[in-house]
Design a protein around this motif. Structure first.
Motif, mmCIF file in Angstrom:
data_model
loop_
_atom_site.group_PDB
_atom_site.id
_atom_site.type_symbol
_atom_site.label_atom_id
_atom_site.label_comp_id
_atom_site.label_asym_id
_atom_site.label_seq_id
_atom_site.Cartn_x
_atom_site.Cartn_y
_atom_site.Cartn_z
ATOM 1 N N ALA A 6 36.494 54.272 49.434
ATOM 2 C CA ALA A 6 35.891 54.679 48.169
ATOM 3 C C ALA A 6 34.785 53.695 47.810
ATOM 4 N N ALA A 7 33.780 54.182 47.113
ATOM 5 C CA ALA A 7 32.693 53.312 46.661
ATOM 6 C C ALA A 7 33.200 52.462 45.505
ATOM 7 N N TRP A 8 32.817 51.212 45.484
ATOM 8 C CA TRP A 8 33.156 50.342 44.366
ATOM 9 C C TRP A 8 32.040 50.453 43.343
ATOM 10 N N LEU A 9 32.402 50.684 42.085
ATOM 11 C CA LEU A 9 31.418 50.783 41.004
ATOM 12 C C LEU A 9 31.857 49.934 39.826
ATOM 13 N N THR A 10 30.902 49.334 39.146
ATOM 14 C CA THR A 10 31.220 48.676 37.883
ATOM 15 C C THR A 10 31.497 49.771 36.860
ATOM 16 N N GLN A 11 32.149 49.418 35.767
ATOM 17 C CA GLN A 11 32.403 50.397 34.713
ATOM 18 C C GLN A 11 31.084 50.918 34.164
ATOM 19 N N VAL A 44 36.753 51.908 40.403
ATOM 20 C CA VAL A 44 36.040 51.318 39.274
ATOM 21 C C VAL A 44 36.746 50.034 38.882
ATOM 22 N N GLY A 45 35.974 48.991 38.719
ATOM 23 C CA GLY A 45 36.614 47.742 38.338
ATOM 24 C C GLY A 45 35.628 46.687 37.933
ATOM 25 N N GLU A 58 32.165 40.804 49.544
ATOM 26 C CA GLU A 58 32.855 42.074 49.318
ATOM 27 C C GLU A 58 31.933 42.970 48.497
ATOM 28 N N PRO A 59 32.260 44.272 48.396
ATOM 29 C CA PRO A 59 31.399 45.163 47.619
ATOM 30 C C PRO A 59 31.216 44.645 46.197
ATOM 31 N N GLY A 60 29.981 44.774 45.714
ATOM 32 C CA GLY A 60 29.657 44.308 44.380
ATOM 33 C C GLY A 60 29.091 42.893 44.350
#
Length: 164
Positions: free
Chosen positions: A9-14, A80-81, A91-93
């Motif tokens: 899954a794609a990591w996304l900020t809120q 989301v995190g 890591e992603p982000g």
């Protein structure tokens, strides 16, 4: 990280998730209504074979529908995190500064959607470079095989959480 169809899954900020959700809501509601009105107005102009406005509106409709599908899948599968820990581990982000084949490059590891309108370079964690550096830390030296078959040396200079 959750997975669907064996793809991470794609990591996304809120913030990125909320921005993309707002875009999806607009496109699937008022955006669709606007394009239907454009198509109807162009259709009223007569012969559809030579009606540039009609064909442009239909093309725009196709692009909107494709973006709706893209956003639906992205948001459905997104993790989301909060930004990752500031521990220097890639890591992603993370904004990564690396020496790649002798050149220093700065980029975001993750989804283009996280960076929004910024001009930041983005590499997916699924790309050859992204997959190679995942889990490595500042100071690590490694290499990865590029799509052209060449071995590319990489040194991780820094990895800091993205705060867009």
């Amino acid at each position: 990280m959750s997975t669907t169809n064996s793809a991470p899954a794609a990591w996304l900020t809120q913030e990125a998730f909320d921005r993309l959700k707002a875009e999806l809501d607009h496109l699937s509601g008022p955006g669709r209504a606007e394009i239907v009105q454009k198509i109807d107005a162009a259709r009223q102009e007569g012969d559809l074979k030579e009606n540039g406005g009609y064909h442009a509106a239909k093309e725009e409709q196709g692009k909107i529908e494709a973006r709706i599908r893209q956003l639906t899948v992205l948001l459905r599968d997104a993790h989301v995190g909060e930004a990752p820990a500031d521990d220097g581990i890639v890591e992603p982000g993370m904004i990564v500064v690396a020496r790649i084949a002798g050149d220093e490059e700065t980029f975001l590891l993750g989804s283009r959607e996280i960076a929004g309108d910024s001009d930041l370079d983005v590499f997916s964690e699924k790309s050859p470079l992204g997959a190679a550096i995942m889990g490595h830390k500042e100071g690590d030296k490694l290499s990865y095989t590029a799509p052209n078959g060449k071995d590319i040396p990489v040194e991780i200079l820094s990895a800091k959480p993205y705060s867009g």
